[in-house]
Design an enzyme around this catalytic site. Sequence first.
Site, PDB file in Angstrom:
ATOM      1  N   LYS A  27       0.559  -2.055   4.305  1.00 32.66           N
ATOM      2  CA  LYS A  27       0.216  -3.487   4.322  1.00 32.66           C
ATOM      3  C   LYS A  27       1.186  -4.234   3.415  1.00 32.66           C
ATOM      4  CE  LYS A  27      -2.170  -6.467   2.147  1.00 32.66           C
ATOM      5  NZ  LYS A  27      -1.258  -7.615   2.351  1.00 32.66           N
ATOM      6  N   GLU A  43       1.817   0.874  -9.587  1.00 31.77           N
ATOM      7  CA  GLU A  43       2.988   0.286 -10.265  1.00 31.77           C
ATOM      8  C   GLU A  43       2.681  -1.182 -10.449  1.00 31.77           C
ATOM      9  OE1 GLU A  43       6.620   1.149  -8.272  1.00 31.77           O
ATOM     10  OE2 GLU A  43       6.468   3.262  -8.739  1.00 31.77           O
ATOM     11  N   CYS A  75       9.651  -6.499 -11.571  1.00 30.87           N
ATOM     12  CA  CYS A  75       8.694  -5.874 -12.495  1.00 30.87           C
ATOM     13  C   CYS A  75       9.380  -5.397 -13.774  1.00 30.87           C
ATOM     14  CB  CYS A  75       7.983  -4.724 -11.806  1.00 30.87           C
ATOM     15  SG  CYS A  75       9.120  -3.507 -11.160  1.00 30.87           S
ATOM     16  N   GLU A 128       2.422 -12.065 -18.044  1.00 31.56           N
ATOM     17  CA  GLU A 128       3.561 -11.886 -17.134  1.00 31.56           C
ATOM     18  C   GLU A 128       3.770 -13.178 -16.347  1.00 31.56           C
ATOM     19  OE1 GLU A 128       3.131  -9.392 -13.609  1.00 31.56           O
ATOM     20  OE2 GLU A 128       5.055  -8.460 -14.061  1.00 31.56           O
TER      21      GLU A 128
HETATM   22  P1  NAD Z   1      -0.482  -8.834  -5.875  1.00 21.70           P
HETATM   23  O1  NAD Z   1      -1.214  -7.841  -6.693  1.00 21.70           O
HETATM   24  O2  NAD Z   1      -1.024 -10.221  -5.803  1.00 21.70           O
HETATM   25  O3  NAD Z   1      -0.343  -8.360  -4.376  1.00 21.70           O
HETATM   26  C1  NAD Z   1       0.241  -7.109  -4.044  1.00 21.70           C
HETATM   27  C2  NAD Z   1      -0.347  -6.610  -2.750  1.00 21.70           C
HETATM   28  O4  NAD Z   1      -1.730  -6.334  -2.953  1.00 21.70           O
HETATM   29  C3  NAD Z   1      -0.277  -7.615  -1.601  1.00 21.70           C
HETATM   30  O5  NAD Z   1       0.070  -6.924  -0.420  1.00 21.70           O
HETATM   31  C4  NAD Z   1      -1.695  -8.136  -1.530  1.00 21.70           C
HETATM   32  O6  NAD Z   1      -2.067  -8.609  -0.252  1.00 21.70           O
HETATM   33  C5  NAD Z   1      -2.497  -6.906  -1.912  1.00 21.70           C
HETATM   34  N1  NAD Z   1      -3.853  -7.147  -2.417  1.00 21.70           N
HETATM   35  C6  NAD Z   1      -4.325  -8.232  -3.061  1.00 21.70           C
HETATM   36  N2  NAD Z   1      -5.635  -8.069  -3.351  1.00 21.70           N
HETATM   37  C7  NAD Z   1      -5.999  -6.844  -2.882  1.00 21.70           C
HETATM   38  C8  NAD Z   1      -7.207  -6.106  -2.882  1.00 21.70           C
HETATM   39  N3  NAD Z   1      -8.338  -6.574  -3.418  1.00 21.70           N
HETATM   40  N4  NAD Z   1      -7.211  -4.875  -2.321  1.00 21.70           N
HETATM   41  C9  NAD Z   1      -6.071  -4.360  -1.780  1.00 21.70           C
HETATM   42  N5  NAD Z   1      -4.898  -5.031  -1.739  1.00 21.70           N
HETATM   43  C10 NAD Z   1      -4.857  -6.261  -2.288  1.00 21.70           C
HETATM   44  O7  NAD Z   1       1.006  -8.828  -6.421  1.00 21.70           O
HETATM   45  P2  NAD Z   1       2.195  -9.782  -6.010  1.00 21.70           P
HETATM   46  O8  NAD Z   1       1.926 -11.137  -6.600  1.00 21.70           O
HETATM   47  O9  NAD Z   1       2.428  -9.651  -4.547  1.00 21.70           O
HETATM   48  O10 NAD Z   1       3.434  -9.107  -6.743  1.00 21.70           O
HETATM   49  C11 NAD Z   1       3.817  -9.375  -8.044  1.00 21.70           C
HETATM   50  C12 NAD Z   1       3.309  -8.305  -8.994  1.00 21.70           C
HETATM   51  O11 NAD Z   1       3.804  -7.034  -8.614  1.00 21.70           O
HETATM   52  C13 NAD Z   1       3.783  -8.511 -10.426  1.00 21.70           C
HETATM   53  O12 NAD Z   1       2.710  -8.295 -11.298  1.00 21.70           O
HETATM   54  C14 NAD Z   1       4.829  -7.423 -10.609  1.00 21.70           C
HETATM   55  O13 NAD Z   1       5.040  -7.008 -11.933  1.00 21.70           O
HETATM   56  C15 NAD Z   1       4.272  -6.336  -9.765  1.00 21.70           C
HETATM   57  N6  NAD Z   1       5.316  -5.385  -9.424  1.00 21.70           N
HETATM   58  C16 NAD Z   1       5.323  -4.172 -10.072  1.00 21.70           C
HETATM   59  C17 NAD Z   1       6.324  -3.244  -9.811  1.00 21.70           C
HETATM   60  C18 NAD Z   1       6.371  -1.922 -10.546  1.00 21.70           C
HETATM   61  O14 NAD Z   1       7.110  -1.051 -10.115  1.00 21.70           O
HETATM   62  N7  NAD Z   1       5.632  -1.739 -11.612  1.00 21.70           N
HETATM   63  C19 NAD Z   1       7.314  -3.540  -8.867  1.00 21.70           C
HETATM   64  C20 NAD Z   1       7.283  -4.783  -8.237  1.00 21.70           C
HETATM   65  C21 NAD Z   1       6.267  -5.696  -8.515  1.00 21.70           C
END
Ligand code: NAD
Length: 507
Positions: free
Chosen positions: A192, A267, A301, A400
């Site tokens: 997804k 992650e 990230c 963040e």
């Molecule tokens: P997000 O958590 O809002 O969304 C990520 C994914 O999770 C999306 O596909 C979203 O639809 C899904 N999602 C949201 N709620 C959910 C739920 N209740 N159950 C299952 N899936 C759900 O994150 P974002 O805003 O898309 O991305 C930014 C974040 O990602 C930042 O915090 C960044 O640090 C992190 N990130 C971490 C890494 C790493 O390797 N540590 C890498 C890239 C991004």
Amino acid sequence: MSQDFKNNIDKAATYLARFKQNTLGHYINGEWTLGSEGETFDNGSPVNGESLGKVVKASVVDVDAACKAAAKAQKEWAAMSGAKRKTILHKLADKIEARAEEIALVESSDCGQPLRFMRQAAVRGAANFRFFADKAPEARNGLALQQEEHTNFTVKSPIGPVGVITPWNTPFMLSTWKIAPALASGCTVVHKPAEFSPLSAAILAECADEAGLPPGVWNMINGFGEVAGKELTQHPDIKAIAFVGETVTGSMIQKQAADTLKRAHFELGGKNPVIVFDDADFDRALDAVVFMIYSLNGQRCTSSSRLLIQTGIKDRFLAALKARVENLKVGHPLDPATEVGPLVHTTHYEKVLSYVDAAIEDGATVAVGGKRITDLGNGNYLTPTLFTNADNTMRIAREEIFGPVLTAIEFETEEDAVTIANDTNYGLAAYIWTSNTGRSMRMAHSVESGMVWVNSENNRNLPSPFGGVKMSGIGRDGGDWSFDFYMETKNVCIAFDTHRVPVLGRE
Ligand code: NAD
């Protein structure tokens, strides 16, 4: 407008046309479908807010269909020899490389990341497939563990269908980073992608289809986290969840996945320090500090969003840094000259801008930027931002922000640097700049983070472990760590028939 920029715009328009004209659905069991309900959402452009097309929101029924397809395909995919899986995954990498330009242009247009960085997306995505493909034939190998009268050996087997949930910041690369080892291990996948940037995931699914993956091995569903993501994490056929995203979402997923006792790999977010000591190589440290927060729009990230700068070089370093930040070229993501593009979505744009008010309220100085840019059209553009006179208690130092925004904090001693660096809930990455080897060793051990780079920006090495501690994650990707997550280990114990078997109930 340069000729290259114009060419990029024209080519991107050609690649984006089909998404604008046709609703993007799901890829389930080897077929494209508009799903059970066909309800859609609009995918807005970060450049001007215009629609890049409609995307189907997966219903619970759609997610169930994708998970069932993955479950059905699991046995055959797991039974396929590693050598054959390797061949298919290399073919998939070929397909990605053949569409590298399209992937870069579409991804850049969809998430606002400058093309100069996104050009690497397909190359790195293909490299992920090749790296894990090569390991597929040996993925089942385990250890031989000897005892005096027994031999133990371990064998590994795929855990089963895996749910992969990815964010919008570098969607293509991150998806391949998860899906490649899952498939190489023998797991089928339901992916997804993030609702803010769904397009490159569709191209990826097409590459999988063209590479000849059997139906059901790779499934992709579009939609929102609260319905599609949630259902995927709760589905009984899914045995593990590989998640990249925000910490708060990771925490929700852990709860959602509890009833079905899923293995989960997280992650998550970061508030990574870059610590620059007085004795650092000034120019190299400056380049790295600028690169690690303002590249990829700071939507990264591992971005170093807290600069910890030692008193002795603070004034000189901040003056040089200020000049560099003021000079960054903000612009259209497809302009080859652009260094910082528009932020992915208006919601995120407003969130990032809100930290300018927070900085002022908490007593920091807005040394550079912090403003909306309106003369680039209706996009989510902001001036790259530098906060100074900050301390680690401020919201700009603790939360963040995930944008081209850097918070500079002064420190005096090595002990202070460690205290400030560790005074955070996060622990993903840390960067240390010093010419003192002993100090770099001490710091590398004392800083609480999953990854430390000494005198370097984020340098990627596929066999090395990648991941965070504290609220930045659980588990590691990369090399054999990826296989550990996607596989179960079984111990087989064989006796030499020489030991005494305990006897009960004999006359
Ligand atoms: P997000 O958590 O809002 O969304 C990520 C994914 O999770 C999306 O596909 C979203 O639809 C899904 N999602 C949201 N709620 C959910 C739920 N209740 N159950 C299952 N899936 C759900 O994150 P974002 O805003 O898309 O991305 C930014 C974040 O990602 C930042 O915090 C960044 O640090 C992190 N990130 C971490 C890494 C790493 O390797 N540590 C890498 C890239 C991004």
